[in-house]
Design a protein around this motif. Structure first.
Motif, PDB file in Angstrom:
ATOM      1  N   ASN A  27       0.864  -1.184   0.000  1.00  0.00           N
ATOM      2  CA  ASN A  27       0.000   0.000   0.000  1.00  0.00           C
ATOM      3  C   ASN A  27       0.895   1.226   0.000  1.00  0.00           C
ATOM      4  O   ASN A  27       1.807   1.329   0.813  1.00  0.00           O
ATOM      5  N   VAL A  28       0.638   2.137  -0.929  1.00  0.00           N
ATOM      6  CA  VAL A  28       1.553   3.249  -1.183  1.00  0.00           C
ATOM      7  C   VAL A  28       0.894   4.565  -0.809  1.00  0.00           C
ATOM      8  O   VAL A  28      -0.270   4.820  -1.157  1.00  0.00           O
ATOM      9  N   TYR A  29       1.667   5.418  -0.124  1.00  0.00           N
ATOM     10  CA  TYR A  29       1.190   6.731   0.296  1.00  0.00           C
ATOM     11  C   TYR A  29       2.245   7.770  -0.049  1.00  0.00           C
ATOM     12  O   TYR A  29       3.446   7.503   0.032  1.00  0.00           O
ATOM     13  N   GLN A  30       1.784   8.946  -0.440  1.00  0.00           N
ATOM     14  CA  GLN A  30       2.715  10.046  -0.706  1.00  0.00           C
ATOM     15  C   GLN A  30       2.192  11.312  -0.025  1.00  0.00           C
ATOM     16  O   GLN A  30       0.988  11.570  -0.004  1.00  0.00           O
ATOM     17  N   TYR A  31       3.118  12.068   0.527  1.00  0.00           N
ATOM     18  CA  TYR A  31       2.804  13.295   1.252  1.00  0.00           C
ATOM     19  C   TYR A  31       3.644  14.416   0.641  1.00  0.00           C
ATOM     20  O   TYR A  31       4.872  14.298   0.567  1.00  0.00           O
ATOM     21  N   THR A  32       2.978  15.477   0.210  1.00  0.00           N
ATOM     22  CA  THR A  32       3.635  16.538  -0.557  1.00  0.00           C
ATOM     23  C   THR A  32       3.460  17.879   0.119  1.00  0.00           C
ATOM     24  O   THR A  32       2.362  18.222   0.560  1.00  0.00           O
ATOM     25  N   ASP A  33       4.551  18.632   0.211  1.00  0.00           N
ATOM     26  CA  ASP A  33       4.510  20.030   0.639  1.00  0.00           C
ATOM     27  C   ASP A  33       5.554  20.761  -0.185  1.00  0.00           C
ATOM     28  O   ASP A  33       6.754  20.584   0.014  1.00  0.00           O
ATOM     29  N   ASN A  34       5.104  21.565  -1.124  1.00  0.00           N
ATOM     30  CA  ASN A  34       6.009  22.221  -2.059  1.00  0.00           C
ATOM     31  C   ASN A  34       6.732  23.426  -1.473  1.00  0.00           C
ATOM     32  O   ASN A  34       7.488  24.093  -2.182  1.00  0.00           O
ATOM     33  N   SER A  35       6.538  23.683  -0.186  1.00  0.00           N
ATOM     34  CA  SER A  35       7.155  24.868   0.415  1.00  0.00           C
ATOM     35  C   SER A  35       8.550  24.605   0.966  1.00  0.00           C
ATOM     36  O   SER A  35       9.247  25.539   1.357  1.00  0.00           O
ATOM     37  N   PHE A  36       8.999  23.332   1.017  1.00  0.00           N
ATOM     38  CA  PHE A  36      10.316  23.033   1.566  1.00  0.00           C
ATOM     39  C   PHE A  36      10.796  21.693   1.043  1.00  0.00           C
ATOM     40  O   PHE A  36      10.042  20.899   0.472  1.00  0.00           O
ATOM     41  N   PHE A  37      12.096  21.430   1.274  1.00  0.00           N
ATOM     42  CA  PHE A  37      12.752  20.192   0.871  1.00  0.00           C
ATOM     43  C   PHE A  37      12.958  19.335   2.121  1.00  0.00           C
ATOM     44  O   PHE A  37      13.746  19.697   2.999  1.00  0.00           O
ATOM     45  N   PRO A  38      12.293  18.179   2.248  1.00  0.00           N
ATOM     46  CA  PRO A  38      12.408  17.323   3.434  1.00  0.00           C
ATOM     47  C   PRO A  38      13.581  16.357   3.316  1.00  0.00           C
ATOM     48  O   PRO A  38      13.433  15.203   2.929  1.00  0.00           O
ATOM     49  N   ASP A  39      14.755  16.802   3.698  1.00  0.00           N
ATOM     50  CA  ASP A  39      15.975  16.027   3.505  1.00  0.00           C
ATOM     51  C   ASP A  39      16.187  15.019   4.644  1.00  0.00           C
ATOM     52  O   ASP A  39      15.710  15.211   5.757  1.00  0.00           O
ATOM     53  N   TYR A  40      16.933  13.969   4.329  1.00  0.00           N
ATOM     54  CA  TYR A  40      17.415  12.994   5.305  1.00  0.00           C
ATOM     55  C   TYR A  40      16.284  12.415   6.174  1.00  0.00           C
ATOM     56  O   TYR A  40      16.367  12.398   7.405  1.00  0.00           O
ATOM     57  N   PRO A  41      15.206  11.930   5.561  1.00  0.00           N
ATOM     58  CA  PRO A  41      14.099  11.398   6.364  1.00  0.00           C
ATOM     59  C   PRO A  41      14.494  10.117   7.090  1.00  0.00           C
ATOM     60  O   PRO A  41      15.185   9.259   6.533  1.00  0.00           O
ATOM     61  N   ALA A  59       8.510   9.975  12.264  1.00  0.00           N
ATOM     62  CA  ALA A  59       9.604  10.319  11.364  1.00  0.00           C
ATOM     63  C   ALA A  59      10.075  11.732  11.653  1.00  0.00           C
ATOM     64  O   ALA A  59       9.421  12.495  12.380  1.00  0.00           O
ATOM     65  N   TYR A  60      11.231  12.061  11.107  1.00  0.00           N
ATOM     66  CA  TYR A  60      11.681  13.445  11.097  1.00  0.00           C
ATOM     67  C   TYR A  60      12.370  13.706   9.770  1.00  0.00           C
ATOM     68  O   TYR A  60      12.811  12.784   9.069  1.00  0.00           O
ATOM     69  N   THR A  61      12.473  14.977   9.398  1.00  0.00           N
ATOM     70  CA  THR A  61      13.270  15.396   8.249  1.00  0.00           C
ATOM     71  C   THR A  61      14.043  16.650   8.609  1.00  0.00           C
ATOM     72  O   THR A  61      13.603  17.454   9.432  1.00  0.00           O
ATOM     73  N   ASN A  62      15.211  16.797   8.002  1.00  0.00           N
ATOM     74  CA  ASN A  62      15.926  18.067   8.043  1.00  0.00           C
ATOM     75  C   ASN A  62      15.371  18.941   6.926  1.00  0.00           C
ATOM     76  O   ASN A  62      15.467  18.578   5.757  1.00  0.00           O
ATOM     77  N   ASP A  63      14.784  20.062   7.273  1.00  0.00           N
ATOM     78  CA  ASP A  63      14.060  20.884   6.306  1.00  0.00           C
ATOM     79  C   ASP A  63      14.938  22.003   5.755  1.00  0.00           C
ATOM     80  O   ASP A  63      15.591  22.728   6.522  1.00  0.00           O
ATOM     81  N   PHE A  64      14.928  22.135   4.441  1.00  0.00           N
ATOM     82  CA  PHE A  64      15.645  23.206   3.751  1.00  0.00           C
ATOM     83  C   PHE A  64      14.686  23.957   2.842  1.00  0.00           C
ATOM     84  O   PHE A  64      13.607  23.448   2.489  1.00  0.00           O
ATOM     85  N   ASN A  65      15.069  25.178   2.473  1.00  0.00           N
ATOM     86  CA  ASN A  65      14.277  25.869   1.473  1.00  0.00           C
ATOM     87  C   ASN A  65      14.319  25.067   0.173  1.00  0.00           C
ATOM     88  O   ASN A  65      15.115  24.142   0.006  1.00  0.00           O
ATOM     89  N   THR A  66      13.448  25.399  -0.762  1.00  0.00           N
ATOM     90  CA  THR A  66      13.324  24.591  -1.970  1.00  0.00           C
ATOM     91  C   THR A  66      14.597  24.597  -2.810  1.00  0.00           C
ATOM     92  O   THR A  66      14.823  23.672  -3.595  1.00  0.00           O
ATOM     93  N   ALA A  67      15.437  25.602  -2.634  1.00  0.00           N
ATOM     94  CA  ALA A  67      16.726  25.629  -3.343  1.00  0.00           C
ATOM     95  C   ALA A  67      17.768  24.761  -2.660  1.00  0.00           C
ATOM     96  O   ALA A  67      18.834  24.501  -3.223  1.00  0.00           O
ATOM     97  N   GLY A  68      17.494  24.313  -1.423  1.00  0.00           N
ATOM     98  CA  GLY A  68      18.435  23.498  -0.682  1.00  0.00           C
ATOM     99  C   GLY A  68      19.601  24.261  -0.102  1.00  0.00           C
ATOM    100  O   GLY A  68      20.622  23.666   0.257  1.00  0.00           O
ATOM    101  N   THR A  69      19.448  25.567   0.050  1.00  0.00           N
ATOM    102  CA  THR A  69      20.569  26.405   0.485  1.00  0.00           C
ATOM    103  C   THR A  69      20.431  26.926   1.902  1.00  0.00           C
ATOM    104  O   THR A  69      21.402  27.470   2.440  1.00  0.00           O
ATOM    105  N   ALA A  70      19.267  26.800   2.515  1.00  0.00           N
ATOM    106  CA  ALA A  70      19.054  27.357   3.858  1.00  0.00           C
ATOM    107  C   ALA A  70      18.332  26.339   4.733  1.00  0.00           C
ATOM    108  O   ALA A  70      17.274  25.813   4.340  1.00  0.00           O
ATOM    109  N   PHE A  71      18.891  26.064   5.908  1.00  0.00           N
ATOM    110  CA  PHE A  71      18.274  25.137   6.855  1.00  0.00           C
ATOM    111  C   PHE A  71      17.143  25.833   7.589  1.00  0.00           C
ATOM    112  O   PHE A  71      17.321  26.919   8.156  1.00  0.00           O
ATOM    113  N   LEU A  72      15.967  25.210   7.601  1.00  0.00           N
ATOM    114  CA  LEU A  72      14.785  25.808   8.213  1.00  0.00           C
ATOM    115  C   LEU A  72      14.454  25.228   9.577  1.00  0.00           C
ATOM    116  O   LEU A  72      13.673  25.802  10.321  1.00  0.00           O
TER     117      LEU A  72
END
Length: 210
Positions: free
Chosen positions: A103-117, A128-141
């Motif tokens: 069973n497959v699920y997807q969760y989308t939020d286009n406001s940030f990049f959910p890195d290293y889940p 779960a947790y993610t390290n969040d960055f801006n969409t350019a991947g240049t700033a840690f949020l």
């Protein structure tokens, strides 16, 4: 026995989970993530395939595999889509057979990049947790903490809700998700571990689930 070979993607993000009868290893691929399945004797029961072949969704790697010992299910995850990245993609086995359907699920939020889940099993949720960055991947949020509807995912519900909130500050980067040990459900909520660098003392915080 030998696992999968590095395929030239750095980092390869090797990780593995073991159940009663099977072992699954996942690594980064040029697109999506490779997974391979063995039995406990080392015999291959599933040659390496892309997770996207199971989910039908374009993935970008950072794979995680965990085994839910209470429900006897397998959880395979990566982020996506292929252009990288605004989604968390989660596949939960429909039965105890890791070579069967998911069973497959997807969760989308286009406001940030959910890195290293990273994910964990608890009795009342998948955390779960993610390290969040801006969409350019240049700033840690900051770092987001998640609780996914485990019961709905195990049941194969068409949708499964998710709760997320973000902790800001560098201390929350790369938090550790704590997995339940054994098969007896725990009464506390899910746990996360994070370091307090200034005092060099680790902290444990409760999760979002009830």
């Amino acid at each position: 026995f030998d696992g999968q070979n590095w395929v030239g993607i750095d980092p390869s993000d090797n990780n593995m989970a073991a159940g009663p009868n099977h072992v699954i290893q996942m690594i980064n691929a040029t697109s999506s993530s490779f997974l391979k399945i063995w039995d406990k004797t080392g015999a291959v029961v599933q040659n390496a395939i892309l997770l996207s072949a199971i989910t039908g969704l374009p993935g970008s790697g950072d794979p995680v595999v965990i085994y839910d010992q209470i429900a006897d299910r397998w959880i395979l995850t990566e982020f996506g889509p292929g252009s990288c990245c605004s989604q968390l993609i989660i596949a939960v086995s429909a039965t105890s057979n890791p070579t069967g359907s998911y069973n497959v699920y997807q969760y989308t939020d286009n406001s940030f990049f959910p890195d290293y889940p990273k994910f964990s099993v608890w009795h009342n949720a998948y955390y779960a947790y993610t390290n969040d960055f801006n969409t350019a991947g240049t700033a840690f949020l900051g770092a987001s903490v998640y609780a996914f509807d485990r019961a709905a995912m195990i049941a194969g519900a068409a949708t499964a809700t998710m709760v997320r909130f973000r902790q800001t500050g560098n201390a929350f980067g790369s938090m550790g998700t704590v997995c339940l040990e054994g098969t007896v459900p725990s009464s506390p909520k899910g746990l996360f571990i994070f370091p307090v660098v200034a005092s060099n003392v680790g902290k444990v915080g409760r999760g979002a689930g009830g």
